[in-house]
Design an enzyme around this catalytic site. Sequence first.
Site, PDB file in Angstrom:
ATOM      1  N   PRO A 108      -7.741  92.232  -7.856  1.00  0.00           N
ATOM      2  CG  PRO A 108      -9.293  93.592  -6.781  1.00  0.00           C
ATOM      3  CD  PRO A 108      -8.945  92.162  -7.035  1.00  0.00           C
ATOM      4  CD  GLU A 109      -1.143  91.697  -9.151  1.00  0.00           C
ATOM      5  OE1 GLU A 109      -0.134  92.030  -8.494  1.00  0.00           O
ATOM      6  OE2 GLU A 109      -1.112  90.856 -10.060  1.00  0.00           O
ATOM      7  CG  HIS A 161     -23.474  90.196  -6.937  1.00  0.00           C
ATOM      8  ND1 HIS A 161     -23.696  88.961  -6.371  1.00  0.00           N
ATOM      9  CD2 HIS A 161     -23.594  90.014  -8.270  1.00  0.00           C
ATOM     10  CE1 HIS A 161     -23.940  88.075  -7.336  1.00  0.00           C
ATOM     11  NE2 HIS A 161     -23.890  88.687  -8.492  1.00  0.00           N
ATOM     12  NE  ARG A 178      13.948  84.281  -0.555  1.00  0.00           N
ATOM     13  CZ  ARG A 178      13.146  84.092   0.489  1.00  0.00           C
ATOM     14  NH1 ARG A 178      13.587  84.289   1.695  1.00  0.00           N
ATOM     15  NH2 ARG A 178      11.908  83.699   0.287  1.00  0.00           N
ATOM     16  NE  ARG A 234     -14.618  84.773  -8.769  1.00  0.00           N
ATOM     17  CZ  ARG A 234     -13.513  84.706  -9.517  1.00  0.00           C
ATOM     18  NH1 ARG A 234     -13.149  85.722 -10.248  1.00  0.00           N
ATOM     19  NH2 ARG A 234     -12.791  83.617  -9.510  1.00  0.00           N
TER      20      ARG A 234
END
Length: 287
Positions: free
Chosen positions: A2-3, A104, A166, A123
């Site tokens: 998930p972002e 789970h 940078r 997981r």
Amino acid sequence: MPELPEVETVRRGLEPVLAGATLTRVEARRPDLRFPLPEGFVQRLTGARIERLERRAKYLLGPLDRGDTLVMHLGMSGRFEIAGGQAARRPGEFHYAAPADPKHAHVVFETDGGASVTYFDPRRFGYMALIATDQLAAHPWFAGLGPEPLGADFNAQHLARAFAGRRQSVKASLMDQRIVAGLGNIYVCEALYRARISPLKPAGEIGARALTKVVTAVRTVLEEAIDAGGSTLRDYAAADGALGYFQHRFSVYGREGEPCPGPRCSGKIVRIVQAGRSTFYCPACQR
Ligand SMILES: [Zn+2]
């Protein structure tokens, strides 16, 4: 994985049930997720009131009336299911075609509002912690984090300071959590496409006007994804054996070899690897 938009979508789904609620019963069905659950996890939460439900980077934060904050991270495959009061709901369900497997189900929160919130994580890369609220900002998970990409502190002036001198690419620089918090691979690719900036360009060489475009593009891709209810990752889908349905929304991510979706561009999307991660972009219109 998930972002940020998915985590925000989950936060918005859980907020009506958890914010302001007192936890009447807490069940930990195993002693650990990715890390061991904190000592006294169940006792410290039972009877506590969650004052708000916030998000920082990809962490969900529930400050308690007892001085601790419940910190939750979804890891790779964490998800919540809400039951009780109304039909079962799964905030962020769009990730998953398969129903949650009860084996789970690791943590259950029951509220005085009659809701039951179950955390599933096949997981077990997700984790939960209890951290003293007044020490949260100094905690190693949060101390070095840059501004939130949807907050006012993420702006062109901030990027100009952070990028000054940078040599590192703008792609890698935007994924640096010290520069901006919670921005992941997919949305950096999408934002740079939107801003028409090459992911290979050294961050320090991006001018002021282009930095404004980057900021706008980052906000736009995140807001669109949150509006759409999140996104789906190809590797995630493969791991679960089922495809999600927001994948088609990406302009470049996962589209290697396809024509650039830009109306006046005849380029093709390419995939390169930067800092061990796939970058998708259009070399014709991203300069
Ligand atoms: Zn193009």
